[in-house]
Design a protein around this motif. Structure first.
Motif, PDB file in Angstrom:
ATOM      1  N   GLN A 187      -6.651  -3.381 -11.894  1.00  0.00           N
ATOM      2  CA  GLN A 187      -6.620  -4.826 -12.104  1.00  0.00           C
ATOM      3  C   GLN A 187      -5.362  -5.429 -11.482  1.00  0.00           C
ATOM      4  OE1 GLN A 187      -9.067  -6.882 -13.588  1.00  0.00           O
ATOM      5  NE2 GLN A 187      -7.751  -8.393 -12.580  1.00  0.00           N
ATOM      6  N   ALA A 188      -4.233  -4.726 -11.582  1.00  0.00           N
ATOM      7  CA  ALA A 188      -2.987  -5.220 -10.989  1.00  0.00           C
ATOM      8  C   ALA A 188      -3.131  -5.380  -9.481  1.00  0.00           C
ATOM      9  CB  ALA A 188      -1.837  -4.275 -11.322  1.00  0.00           C
ATOM     10  N   ALA A 189      -3.847  -4.455  -8.843  1.00  0.00           N
ATOM     11  CA  ALA A 189      -4.045  -4.545  -7.400  1.00  0.00           C
ATOM     12  C   ALA A 189      -4.863  -5.770  -7.025  1.00  0.00           C
ATOM     13  CB  ALA A 189      -4.732  -3.277  -6.880  1.00  0.00           C
ATOM     14  N   LYS A 190      -5.770  -6.192  -7.915  1.00  0.00           N
ATOM     15  CA  LYS A 190      -6.597  -7.374  -7.654  1.00  0.00           C
ATOM     16  C   LYS A 190      -5.886  -8.665  -8.003  1.00  0.00           C
ATOM     17  CE  LYS A 190     -10.874  -4.893  -8.808  1.00  0.00           C
ATOM     18  NZ  LYS A 190     -12.008  -4.818  -9.777  1.00  0.00           N
ATOM     19  N   GLY A 191      -4.843  -8.594  -8.840  1.00  0.00           N
ATOM     20  CA  GLY A 191      -4.141  -9.781  -9.277  1.00  0.00           C
ATOM     21  C   GLY A 191      -4.728 -10.357 -10.545  1.00  0.00           C
ATOM     22  N   VAL A 192      -3.963 -11.248 -11.185  1.00  0.00           N
ATOM     23  CA  VAL A 192      -4.405 -11.830 -12.452  1.00  0.00           C
ATOM     24  C   VAL A 192      -4.372 -13.356 -12.447  1.00  0.00           C
ATOM     25  CG1 VAL A 192      -3.754  -9.827 -13.845  1.00  0.00           C
ATOM     26  CG2 VAL A 192      -2.041 -11.605 -13.357  1.00  0.00           C
ATOM     27  N   ALA A 193      -3.826 -13.962 -11.370  1.00  0.00           N
ATOM     28  CA  ALA A 193      -3.719 -15.423 -11.347  1.00  0.00           C
ATOM     29  C   ALA A 193      -4.329 -16.021 -10.085  1.00  0.00           C
ATOM     30  CB  ALA A 193      -2.252 -15.850 -11.461  1.00  0.00           C
ATOM     31  N   ALA A 194      -3.917 -15.520  -8.910  1.00  0.00           N
ATOM     32  CA  ALA A 194      -4.386 -16.101  -7.648  1.00  0.00           C
ATOM     33  C   ALA A 194      -4.953 -15.049  -6.706  1.00  0.00           C
ATOM     34  CB  ALA A 194      -3.235 -16.843  -6.962  1.00  0.00           C
ATOM     35  N   GLY A 195      -5.182 -13.841  -7.219  1.00  0.00           N
ATOM     36  CA  GLY A 195      -5.781 -12.807  -6.387  1.00  0.00           C
ATOM     37  C   GLY A 195      -4.803 -12.003  -5.568  1.00  0.00           C
ATOM     38  N   TYR A 196      -3.501 -12.075  -5.880  1.00  0.00           N
ATOM     39  CA  TYR A 196      -2.492 -11.298  -5.169  1.00  0.00           C
ATOM     40  C   TYR A 196      -2.035 -10.134  -6.038  1.00  0.00           C
ATOM     41  CZ  TYR A 196      -2.404 -15.378  -2.156  1.00  0.00           C
ATOM     42  OH  TYR A 196      -2.769 -16.394  -1.311  1.00  0.00           O
ATOM     43  N   PRO A 197      -1.590  -9.033  -5.440  1.00  0.00           N
ATOM     44  CA  PRO A 197      -1.203  -7.854  -6.226  1.00  0.00           C
ATOM     45  C   PRO A 197      -0.114  -8.173  -7.252  1.00  0.00           C
ATOM     46  CG  PRO A 197      -1.369  -7.306  -3.903  1.00  0.00           C
ATOM     47  CD  PRO A 197      -1.489  -8.790  -3.985  1.00  0.00           C
ATOM     48  N   LEU A 198      -0.263  -7.583  -8.433  1.00  0.00           N
ATOM     49  CA  LEU A 198       0.705  -7.752  -9.523  1.00  0.00           C
ATOM     50  C   LEU A 198       1.732  -6.632  -9.437  1.00  0.00           C
ATOM     51  CD1 LEU A 198       1.277  -9.380 -12.196  1.00  0.00           C
ATOM     52  CD2 LEU A 198      -0.098  -7.638 -13.353  1.00  0.00           C
ATOM     53  N   VAL A 199       3.017  -6.989  -9.473  1.00  0.00           N
ATOM     54  CA  VAL A 199       4.084  -5.999  -9.304  1.00  0.00           C
ATOM     55  C   VAL A 199       5.189  -6.231 -10.328  1.00  0.00           C
ATOM     56  CG1 VAL A 199       3.649  -5.686  -6.825  1.00  0.00           C
ATOM     57  CG2 VAL A 199       5.253  -7.455  -7.592  1.00  0.00           C
ATOM     58  N   ASP A 200       6.094  -5.277 -10.368  1.00  0.00           N
ATOM     59  CA  ASP A 200       7.347  -5.386 -11.121  1.00  0.00           C
ATOM     60  C   ASP A 200       7.128  -5.677 -12.604  1.00  0.00           C
ATOM     61  OD1 ASP A 200       8.545  -4.984  -8.666  1.00  0.00           O
ATOM     62  OD2 ASP A 200       8.847  -7.117  -8.279  1.00  0.00           O
ATOM     63  N   ILE A 201       6.271  -4.852 -13.241  1.00  0.00           N
ATOM     64  CA  ILE A 201       6.031  -4.984 -14.683  1.00  0.00           C
ATOM     65  C   ILE A 201       6.010  -3.597 -15.325  1.00  0.00           C
ATOM     66  CG2 ILE A 201       4.727  -7.154 -14.586  1.00  0.00           C
ATOM     67  CD1 ILE A 201       2.149  -5.426 -14.750  1.00  0.00           C
ATOM     68  N   ARG A 202       6.296  -3.579 -16.617  1.00  0.00           N
ATOM     69  CA  ARG A 202       6.116  -2.372 -17.431  1.00  0.00           C
ATOM     70  C   ARG A 202       4.968  -2.653 -18.394  1.00  0.00           C
ATOM     71  NH1 ARG A 202      10.937  -1.779 -19.785  1.00  0.00           N
ATOM     72  NH2 ARG A 202      11.668  -0.198 -18.273  1.00  0.00           N
ATOM     73  N   VAL A 203       3.958  -1.808 -18.379  1.00  0.00           N
ATOM     74  CA  VAL A 203       2.805  -1.931 -19.268  1.00  0.00           C
ATOM     75  C   VAL A 203       2.895  -0.809 -20.301  1.00  0.00           C
ATOM     76  CG1 VAL A 203       0.296  -1.926 -19.447  1.00  0.00           C
ATOM     77  CG2 VAL A 203       1.402  -2.953 -17.441  1.00  0.00           C
ATOM     78  N   THR A 204       2.970  -1.177 -21.557  1.00  0.00           N
ATOM     79  CA  THR A 204       3.095  -0.194 -22.637  1.00  0.00           C
ATOM     80  C   THR A 204       1.803  -0.172 -23.455  1.00  0.00           C
ATOM     81  OG1 THR A 204       5.473  -0.621 -22.757  1.00  0.00           O
ATOM     82  CG2 THR A 204       4.460   0.544 -24.614  1.00  0.00           C
ATOM     83  N   LEU A 205       1.191   0.981 -23.518  1.00  0.00           N
ATOM     84  CA  LEU A 205      -0.014   1.155 -24.339  1.00  0.00           C
ATOM     85  C   LEU A 205       0.431   1.451 -25.768  1.00  0.00           C
ATOM     86  CD1 LEU A 205      -3.089   1.443 -24.635  1.00  0.00           C
ATOM     87  CD2 LEU A 205      -2.836   3.840 -23.917  1.00  0.00           C
ATOM     88  N   LEU A 206       0.065   0.535 -26.726  1.00  0.00           N
ATOM     89  CA  LEU A 206       0.555   0.644 -28.100  1.00  0.00           C
ATOM     90  C   LEU A 206      -0.485   1.214 -29.068  1.00  0.00           C
ATOM     91  CD1 LEU A 206       2.329  -2.827 -28.326  1.00  0.00           C
ATOM     92  CD2 LEU A 206       3.397  -0.605 -27.906  1.00  0.00           C
ATOM     93  N   ASP A 207      -1.732   0.812 -28.883  1.00  0.00           N
ATOM     94  CA  ASP A 207      -2.739   1.195 -29.870  1.00  0.00           C
ATOM     95  C   ASP A 207      -4.117   1.081 -29.239  1.00  0.00           C
ATOM     96  OD1 ASP A 207      -3.806   2.025 -32.239  1.00  0.00           O
ATOM     97  OD2 ASP A 207      -3.232   0.244 -33.404  1.00  0.00           O
ATOM     98  N   GLY A 208      -5.136   1.480 -29.986  1.00  0.00           N
ATOM     99  CA  GLY A 208      -6.494   1.370 -29.497  1.00  0.00           C
ATOM    100  C   GLY A 208      -7.470   2.041 -30.439  1.00  0.00           C
ATOM    101  N   LEU A 251      -5.057  -6.296 -19.566  1.00  0.00           N
ATOM    102  CA  LEU A 251      -4.078  -6.889 -18.653  1.00  0.00           C
ATOM    103  C   LEU A 251      -4.436  -8.346 -18.359  1.00  0.00           C
ATOM    104  CD1 LEU A 251      -1.531  -6.374 -16.996  1.00  0.00           C
ATOM    105  CD2 LEU A 251      -2.988  -5.692 -15.082  1.00  0.00           C
ATOM    106  N   ARG A 252      -5.720  -8.641 -18.198  1.00  0.00           N
ATOM    107  CA  ARG A 252      -6.139 -10.017 -17.932  1.00  0.00           C
ATOM    108  C   ARG A 252      -5.836 -10.916 -19.131  1.00  0.00           C
ATOM    109  NH1 ARG A 252     -11.089  -8.124 -15.207  1.00  0.00           N
ATOM    110  NH2 ARG A 252     -12.384  -8.939 -16.905  1.00  0.00           N
ATOM    111  N   GLU A 253      -6.051 -10.399 -20.352  1.00  0.00           N
ATOM    112  CA  GLU A 253      -5.770 -11.196 -21.544  1.00  0.00           C
ATOM    113  C   GLU A 253      -4.279 -11.452 -21.684  1.00  0.00           C
ATOM    114  OE1 GLU A 253      -5.855 -10.263 -26.164  1.00  0.00           O
ATOM    115  OE2 GLU A 253      -7.899 -10.573 -25.376  1.00  0.00           O
ATOM    116  N   ALA A 254      -3.470 -10.446 -21.391  1.00  0.00           N
ATOM    117  CA  ALA A 254      -2.012 -10.632 -21.449  1.00  0.00           C
ATOM    118  C   ALA A 254      -1.574 -11.694 -20.451  1.00  0.00           C
ATOM    119  CB  ALA A 254      -1.311  -9.302 -21.181  1.00  0.00           C
ATOM    120  N   ALA A 255      -2.200 -11.712 -19.265  1.00  0.00           N
ATOM    121  CA  ALA A 255      -1.843 -12.700 -18.245  1.00  0.00           C
ATOM    122  C   ALA A 255      -2.260 -14.100 -18.650  1.00  0.00           C
ATOM    123  CB  ALA A 255      -2.493 -12.319 -16.914  1.00  0.00           C
ATOM    124  N   ALA A 256      -3.372 -14.201 -19.370  1.00  0.00           N
ATOM    125  CA  ALA A 256      -3.858 -15.521 -19.776  1.00  0.00           C
ATOM    126  C   ALA A 256      -2.898 -16.208 -20.723  1.00  0.00           C
ATOM    127  CB  ALA A 256      -5.235 -15.382 -20.423  1.00  0.00           C
TER     128      ALA A 256
END
Length: 732
Positions: free
Chosen positions: A585-606, A626-631
């Motif tokens: 999903q980061a490679a596809k982007g979350v706002a304008a379709g450009y790659p998402l970079v420079d973030i730390r994603v922590t998996l907490l629960d599930g 990831l999309r919900e976090a970006a929203a």
């Protein structure tokens, strides 16, 4: 030189002229566009007997500008070789384009030549780009002479133009730039302009009348000698100051008459070693005339004063693995070392390589080793292959005249070298060598293209490969971020020629599309997201839930994935699946379709299901999280920033700095450089400098150069970022 007596045109094509390196002269013509280089080449060829009275080759075409593109654009766009013979000497005239976009062809001509003829228009003067080429020649000690053309112009003033040439080219020693002849003027016409009809030689004080269309020598009248005395004395002093005989100046100042023969010999030596730069005048022949004004004098200067290939320093040569190899300059019996200075395609013959032989002798049907290294950044892969060369020939307009061999020091066209590219080295199969490449300008104008149709798409790759093989000043980029095919060119004219060649030579029609820079996205602050992918249908369902936290990282960090799941809420085997989904999903982007970079994603629960959970389900859940976090977060658009260095004349520094600031640039500083120039350094967003190669040329009248290198990505202004996001949403 110009005052030698009883010199007549030699018959073109003597078989013996090119058998000895001492009988070869390689001369490149340099000057701004419109200065008259091509016309001068044709005038010299006519005087040497290589052209007919009409100034055309046998097929009726031009001897230099014979390419269809050159006909359409009415200017030279490529390096052309025109060989002529004079007084038993083969002269390889290398006509170069004067327009800045084709400086790569000029550099190739400088590499192939042993001396340079600077062509200056009496009506236009000396431009900044010509000055820069002069400095390049001076840096390597290349012998030079100056030819003033367009003397027929109403405001042409030979004396004034000579003074300006001395000012532009003489540096600390203006007496190193002096005329060998002064023009003779005929009667004034109704407009008050007196045409130039002949020349007077300052050394021998002979008159050379061209008014009848053929050079005629005579003695000057008593009333004409005082008019040349000052210029003659200055020329003699200039020659003597360059003489290897240190006593000559004292003897001359003491009243001793120096023999003309001695002066000519000293002049020839000073010209050949690049310490004296004579100024001559030339004009094309009138219709039906045998010789153009000043062409005989110019041919005599080339044969008598310009160096032989023996005097050309051998470029650096190494073995294929990089070990230095010392070779004797211009040794016809030595190891074969030749260099491809130009590659072109002929619809009937195929690929033709213009080659300068530096050592050994090249023969038809010879198997040679072709080495090409050091141009990987231009789309040229390193290669080492053996190839059998085809026929050897010497060009003359569109014609190719067969030759039996080419000795060291000569230039020749080689057919059927399918793998050889411009800049490659040809050497013996059993002794492969590599020549140090010459310096080529960086292409800095991007041209994004796409195939016009499916049929063009099938041919595009091969057409582009051939185009780049011919022209090392062009760089091919397959941008993985924007998915665009980009041709990097030197300017608009360079780009136009590239598109025309794709269409006419390789049958590929392309469309030019807006060039896109590689934007990125990143989170401006912390955010959390929950990805829930639960579907139930007949048979196995899909069940995956994951909760993540996202936080920004410093620039250049990429994407960091951290597992903080406790108690097995997400089974171990599915944690990599969540990461895979997040990264996809980061490679596809979350706002304008450009790659998402420079973030730390922590998996907490599930949560997982013993039957319905799967790798695919958790990949989807990771992407949804990831999309919900970006929203719920503020997303920054990151733009690439380049570090730009501009070398510009001091008079344009203020304008350049203001322009860079207007492009959202941050000035880093300036540095004074020799020659009245300043190096301006700045950081500028790449989106603002797409056409900077064109704009800077206009801003500095063609005298500035710049380089650029990627520095980093950084957030773009909010308004601009929002505009790009809105455009991206509309296009979805």
């Amino acid at each position: 030189m110009g005052d030698k007596a009883n010199v007549h045109p030699g018959a073109a094509g003597r078989a013996t002229a090119a058998d000895r390196p001492a009988s070869v002269r390689n001369v490149v013509l340099v000057g701004h566009s419109g200065s008259g280089k091509t016309t001068l080449v044709e005038a010299l060829a006519l005087t040497a007997g290589a052209l007919n009275r009409a100034g055309r080759v046998e097929d009726g075409g031009s001897v230099s500008d014979y390419d269809e593109i050159e006909h359409r654009q009415q200017r030279s766009v490529q390096l052309s070789l025109v060989p002529v013979e004079w007084d038993g000497i083969k002269i390889n005239l290398l006509d170069t384009p004067g327009y800045a976009d084709f400086v790569g062809e000029l550099r190739a001509g400088l590499r192939a030549a042993d001396a340079a003829l600077f062509v200056v228009s009496a009506s236009d003067g000396v431009d900044g780009s010509t000055r820069m080429v002069w400095e390049e020649c001076a840096a390597v000690g290349m012998p030079r002479a100056i030819v003033i053309t367009h003397l027929e112009a109403a405001r042409a003033d030979f004396a004034e133009m000579t003074r300006r040439c001395a000012e532009a080219f003489g540096g600390d020693d203006p007496d190193a730039v002096l005329p060998l002849y002064l023009p003779l003027h005929g009667p004034q016409g109704p407009d008050g302009h007196a045409p130039v009809t002949g020349l007077v030689g300052l050394l021998t004080q002979k008159l050379f009348d061209y008014s009848t269309g053929e050079r005629k020598e005579s003695e000057p009248g008593e009333d004409q000698l005082p008019g040349i005395e000052e210029a003659r004395n200055r020329l003699i002093e200039g020659i003597i100051s360059e003489s290897e005989d240190e006593t000559l100046m004292d003897r001359y100042l003491g009243g001793e008459q120096v023999e003309i023969k001695t002066l000519i010999q000293d002049l020839e030596r000073a010209v050949a070693r690049g310490s004296f730069f004579p100024v001559l005048a030339a004009a094309p022949a009138a219709e039906g005339a045998k010789q153009g004004l000043g062409t005989v004098e110019l041919l005599e200067l080339i044969t008598g004063g310009f160096p032989t290939p023996f005097e050309h320093p051998m470029p650096g040569v190494t073995t294929i693995d990089g070990r230095p190899r010392e070779l004797k300059a211009c040794d016809t019996e030595g190891p074969l070392v030749a260099e491809v200075v130009k590659t072109s395609s002929d619809p009937y013959v195929g690929r033709i390589s213009l080659v300068r032989v530096f050592s050994g002798t090249l023969r038809p049907d010879q198997t040679v080793h072709v080495s090409g290294h050091g141009l990987a950044d231009r789309g040229h892969e390193d290669h080492d292959v053996d190839e059998k060369i085809g026929a050897l020939s010497t060009p003359f307009g569109k014609q190719q005249r067969p030759v039996t061999h080419a000795v060291a020091g000569d230039l020749v066209c080689v057919a059927k070298l399918g793998r050889a590219e411009t800049g490659d080295t040809l050497s013996a199969k059993d002794d492969p060598l590599l020549m140090e490449p010459w310096q080529m300008p960086d292409p800095l104008l991007p041209l994004a293209i796409q195939a016009h149709s499916k049929a063009d798409e099938d041919k595009l790759s091969q057409g582009l490969a051939r185009l780049v093989a011919e022209d090392p000043t062009m760089r091919l980029e397959q941008n993985q971020d924007t998915h665009q095919v980009v041709l990097w060119c030197l300017g608009e004219a360079h780009a136009d020629v590239a598109l025309e060649r794709l269409r006419s030579r390789y049958g590929v029609q392309v469309d030019v599309v807006p060039h896109r820079v590689s934007l990125r996205e990143t989170f401006a602050g912390r955010s959390a997201g929950r990805g829930r992918h639960v579907k139930q249908s007949g048979g196995h369902g899909q069940y995956a839930i994951c909760e993540i936290e996202v936080e920004p990282l410093p620039g250049g960090s990429g994407i960091e994935f951290v597992d903080k799941v406790v108690g097995g809420a997400v089974p171990r085997q599915f944690i990599p699946s969540v990461e895979k989904g997040v990264r996809a999903q980061a490679a596809k982007g979350v706002a304008a379709g450009y790659p998402l970079v420079d973030i730390r994603v922590t998996l907490l629960d599930g949560k997982a299901h013993s039957v319905d959970s799967s790798d695919a389900a958790f990949q989807t859940a990771g992407a949804l999280a990831l999309r919900e976090a970006a929203a719920d977060a503020k997303i920054h658009l990151l733009e690439p920033v380049a570090e730009v260095s501009v070398l510009v004349g001091d008079e344009y520094v203020g304008a350049v700095m203001s322009d860079l600031s207007a492009r959202r640039g941050r000035l880093l500083g300036t540095e004074q450089v020799s020659g009245g120039r300043t190096l301006v350094r700045a950081e500028v967003p790449e989106i603002e400098i797409g056409r900077y190669a064109i704009d800077l040329r206009s801003l500095s009248h063609g005298t500035a150069r710049f380089s650029r290198s990627y520095a980093r990505h950084e957030p773009m202004p909010q308004q601009l970022g929002e505009k790009i996001r809105q455009e991206a949403q509309k296009s979805q």
